[in-house]
Scaffold this motif. Sequence first.
Motif, PDB file in Angstrom:
ATOM      1  N   MET A 185     -25.223   2.303   5.088  1.00 42.01           N
ATOM      2  CA  MET A 185     -24.121   2.046   4.203  1.00 42.01           C
ATOM      3  C   MET A 185     -23.119   1.125   4.907  1.00 42.01           C
ATOM      4  O   MET A 185     -22.723   1.379   6.029  1.00 42.01           O
ATOM      5  N   ARG A 186     -22.726   0.069   4.248  1.00 39.87           N
ATOM      6  CA  ARG A 186     -21.757  -0.875   4.804  1.00 39.87           C
ATOM      7  C   ARG A 186     -20.388  -0.621   4.194  1.00 39.87           C
ATOM      8  O   ARG A 186     -20.264  -0.337   3.020  1.00 39.87           O
ATOM      9  N   TYR A 187     -19.380  -0.769   5.039  1.00 42.91           N
ATOM     10  CA  TYR A 187     -18.010  -0.635   4.551  1.00 42.91           C
ATOM     11  C   TYR A 187     -17.597  -1.942   3.907  1.00 42.91           C
ATOM     12  O   TYR A 187     -17.827  -3.012   4.456  1.00 42.91           O
ATOM     13  N   ARG A 188     -16.997  -1.866   2.740  1.00 41.80           N
ATOM     14  CA  ARG A 188     -16.542  -3.069   2.050  1.00 41.80           C
ATOM     15  C   ARG A 188     -15.054  -3.268   2.308  1.00 41.80           C
ATOM     16  O   ARG A 188     -14.250  -2.391   2.034  1.00 41.80           O
ATOM     17  N   TRP A 189     -14.722  -4.414   2.866  1.00 39.79           N
ATOM     18  CA  TRP A 189     -13.322  -4.747   3.103  1.00 39.79           C
ATOM     19  C   TRP A 189     -12.716  -5.223   1.790  1.00 39.79           C
ATOM     20  O   TRP A 189     -13.273  -6.080   1.115  1.00 39.79           O
ATOM     21  N   ASN A 190     -11.576  -4.670   1.447  1.00 39.99           N
ATOM     22  CA  ASN A 190     -10.847  -5.163   0.284  1.00 39.99           C
ATOM     23  C   ASN A 190      -9.416  -5.471   0.710  1.00 39.99           C
ATOM     24  O   ASN A 190      -9.052  -5.285   1.865  1.00 39.99           O
ATOM     25  N   THR A 191      -8.613  -5.915  -0.231  1.00 39.52           N
ATOM     26  CA  THR A 191      -7.251  -6.321   0.094  1.00 39.52           C
ATOM     27  C   THR A 191      -6.453  -5.183   0.713  1.00 39.52           C
ATOM     28  O   THR A 191      -5.715  -5.376   1.679  1.00 39.52           O
ATOM     29  N   GLY A 192      -6.598  -3.985   0.184  1.00 41.63           N
ATOM     30  CA  GLY A 192      -5.850  -2.841   0.702  1.00 41.63           C
ATOM     31  C   GLY A 192      -6.225  -2.489   2.130  1.00 41.63           C
ATOM     32  O   GLY A 192      -5.358  -2.201   2.956  1.00 41.63           O
ATOM     33  N   SER A 193      -7.517  -2.509   2.437  1.00 39.30           N
ATOM     34  CA  SER A 193      -7.931  -2.149   3.796  1.00 39.30           C
ATOM     35  C   SER A 193      -7.539  -3.230   4.802  1.00 39.30           C
ATOM     36  O   SER A 193      -7.182  -2.925   5.940  1.00 39.30           O
ATOM     37  N   ILE A 194      -7.582  -4.473   4.382  1.00 43.23           N
ATOM     38  CA  ILE A 194      -7.145  -5.560   5.275  1.00 43.23           C
ATOM     39  C   ILE A 194      -5.641  -5.465   5.512  1.00 43.23           C
ATOM     40  O   ILE A 194      -5.170  -5.611   6.648  1.00 43.23           O
ATOM     41  N   ALA A 195      -4.874  -5.190   4.446  1.00 43.07           N
ATOM     42  CA  ALA A 195      -3.422  -5.033   4.594  1.00 43.07           C
ATOM     43  C   ALA A 195      -3.104  -3.849   5.505  1.00 43.07           C
ATOM     44  O   ALA A 195      -2.189  -3.919   6.328  1.00 43.07           O
ATOM     45  N   TRP A 196      -3.863  -2.753   5.368  1.00 41.83           N
ATOM     46  CA  TRP A 196      -3.678  -1.584   6.232  1.00 41.83           C
ATOM     47  C   TRP A 196      -3.926  -1.961   7.694  1.00 41.83           C
ATOM     48  O   TRP A 196      -3.144  -1.619   8.579  1.00 41.83           O
ATOM     49  N   LEU A 197      -5.023  -2.678   7.952  1.00 43.94           N
ATOM     50  CA  LEU A 197      -5.372  -3.073   9.310  1.00 43.94           C
ATOM     51  C   LEU A 197      -4.323  -4.016   9.906  1.00 43.94           C
ATOM     52  O   LEU A 197      -3.902  -3.845  11.058  1.00 43.94           O
ATOM     53  N   VAL A 198      -3.860  -4.984   9.133  1.00 46.14           N
ATOM     54  CA  VAL A 198      -2.844  -5.925   9.614  1.00 46.14           C
ATOM     55  C   VAL A 198      -1.555  -5.178   9.947  1.00 46.14           C
ATOM     56  O   VAL A 198      -0.912  -5.451  10.968  1.00 46.14           O
ATOM     57  N   HIS A 199      -1.189  -4.213   9.116  1.00 43.74           N
ATOM     58  CA  HIS A 199       0.025  -3.438   9.373  1.00 43.74           C
ATOM     59  C   HIS A 199      -0.095  -2.660  10.680  1.00 43.74           C
ATOM     60  O   HIS A 199       0.842  -2.624  11.482  1.00 43.74           O
ATOM     61  N   ARG A 200      -1.246  -2.062  10.938  1.00 45.22           N
ATOM     62  CA  ARG A 200      -1.435  -1.302  12.166  1.00 45.22           C
ATOM     63  C   ARG A 200      -1.439  -2.217  13.386  1.00 45.22           C
ATOM     64  O   ARG A 200      -0.831  -1.904  14.410  1.00 45.22           O
ATOM     65  N   VAL A 201      -2.120  -3.345  13.300  1.00 47.41           N
ATOM     66  CA  VAL A 201      -2.195  -4.276  14.438  1.00 47.41           C
ATOM     67  C   VAL A 201      -0.813  -4.857  14.748  1.00 47.41           C
ATOM     68  O   VAL A 201      -0.408  -4.933  15.916  1.00 47.41           O
ATOM     69  N   THR A 202      -0.064  -5.265  13.713  1.00 46.66           N
ATOM     70  CA  THR A 202       1.274  -5.801  13.972  1.00 46.66           C
ATOM     71  C   THR A 202       2.189  -4.728  14.552  1.00 46.66           C
ATOM     72  O   THR A 202       3.033  -5.029  15.394  1.00 46.66           O
ATOM     73  N   GLY A 203       2.008  -3.478  14.145  1.00 47.00           N
ATOM     74  CA  GLY A 203       2.798  -2.392  14.723  1.00 47.00           C
ATOM     75  C   GLY A 203       2.514  -2.209  16.202  1.00 47.00           C
ATOM     76  O   GLY A 203       3.436  -2.003  17.003  1.00 47.00           O
ATOM     77  N   ILE A 204       1.251  -2.287  16.584  1.00 42.57           N
ATOM     78  CA  ILE A 204       0.881  -2.167  17.999  1.00 42.57           C
ATOM     79  C   ILE A 204       1.456  -3.337  18.797  1.00 42.57           C
ATOM     80  O   ILE A 204       2.010  -3.151  19.888  1.00 42.57           O
ATOM     81  N   ILE A 205       1.340  -4.538  18.259  1.00 44.70           N
ATOM     82  CA  ILE A 205       1.881  -5.716  18.943  1.00 44.70           C
ATOM     83  C   ILE A 205       3.389  -5.582  19.133  1.00 44.70           C
ATOM     84  O   ILE A 205       3.923  -5.869  20.210  1.00 44.70           O
ATOM     85  N   LEU A 206       4.089  -5.132  18.099  1.00 51.23           N
ATOM     86  CA  LEU A 206       5.542  -4.980  18.203  1.00 51.23           C
ATOM     87  C   LEU A 206       5.935  -3.888  19.199  1.00 51.23           C
ATOM     88  O   LEU A 206       6.916  -4.039  19.933  1.00 51.23           O
ATOM     89  N   ALA A 207       5.164  -2.817  19.258  1.00 53.45           N
ATOM     90  CA  ALA A 207       5.448  -1.760  20.236  1.00 53.45           C
ATOM     91  C   ALA A 207       5.271  -2.284  21.657  1.00 53.45           C
ATOM     92  O   ALA A 207       6.103  -2.015  22.540  1.00 53.45           O
ATOM     93  N   LEU A 208       4.201  -3.032  21.894  1.00 52.68           N
ATOM     94  CA  LEU A 208       3.980  -3.611  23.228  1.00 52.68           C
ATOM     95  C   LEU A 208       5.067  -4.625  23.578  1.00 52.68           C
ATOM     96  O   LEU A 208       5.546  -4.671  24.719  1.00 52.68           O
ATOM     97  N   TYR A 209       5.462  -5.438  22.594  1.00 56.78           N
ATOM     98  CA  TYR A 209       6.529  -6.408  22.830  1.00 56.78           C
ATOM     99  C   TYR A 209       7.830  -5.686  23.184  1.00 56.78           C
ATOM    100  O   TYR A 209       8.553  -6.107  24.090  1.00 56.78           O
ATOM    101  N   LEU A 210       8.130  -4.619  22.461  1.00 60.61           N
ATOM    102  CA  LEU A 210       9.369  -3.893  22.713  1.00 60.61           C
ATOM    103  C   LEU A 210       9.401  -3.322  24.126  1.00 60.61           C
ATOM    104  O   LEU A 210      10.425  -3.396  24.818  1.00 60.61           O
ATOM    105  N   ILE A 211       8.284  -2.786  24.577  1.00 62.34           N
ATOM    106  CA  ILE A 211       8.200  -2.262  25.945  1.00 62.34           C
ATOM    107  C   ILE A 211       8.439  -3.386  26.959  1.00 62.34           C
ATOM    108  O   ILE A 211       9.218  -3.233  27.899  1.00 62.34           O
ATOM    109  N   ALA A 212       7.785  -4.526  26.751  1.00 59.97           N
ATOM    110  CA  ALA A 212       7.962  -5.661  27.665  1.00 59.97           C
ATOM    111  C   ALA A 212       9.399  -6.182  27.625  1.00 59.97           C
ATOM    112  O   ALA A 212       9.976  -6.526  28.669  1.00 59.97           O
ATOM    113  N   HIS A 213       9.977  -6.227  26.453  1.00 61.88           N
ATOM    114  CA  HIS A 213      11.340  -6.724  26.278  1.00 61.88           C
ATOM    115  C   HIS A 213      12.337  -5.824  27.023  1.00 61.88           C
ATOM    116  O   HIS A 213      13.216  -6.322  27.742  1.00 61.88           O
TER     117      HIS A 213
END
Length: 114
Positions: free
Chosen positions: A1-29
């Motif tokens: 069974m393959r997972y189908r990427w749709n707009t909602g799952s991509i938006a969810w993934l982008v939100h999580r990745v940007t959150g991780i990037i911002l957390a790492l940036y905040l620590i460095a800052h």
Amino acid sequence: MRYRWNTGSIAWLVHRVTGIILALYLIAHIYVLSHLKDPVSYDKLMALMKNPIIKIGELILFAIVLKHVFAGIRITLLEMGVSTKYQKQMAYAGAAVVAVLWFIGAIYFLKEVF
């Protein structure tokens, strides 16, 4: 069974990745700011911040912040009861608003460089 990427799952993934990037940036800052104890190191950092490569990095950070904010607004609207059938339209509208705000911000950022 393959997972189908749709707009909602991509938006969810982008939100999580940007959150991780911002957390790492905040620590460095916070780390960098906590080590600016004397005026000489502060002046060196301020001189570095005028570098065009750093300005490009600020533009990328600005895009990440905007995308994270509007993804969060989309998620909040969904949790408040907005139907998931509007999920795709909200994701596209958020991306369009991010693009417009980013270009306005880019004009401001680049005005300082040139």
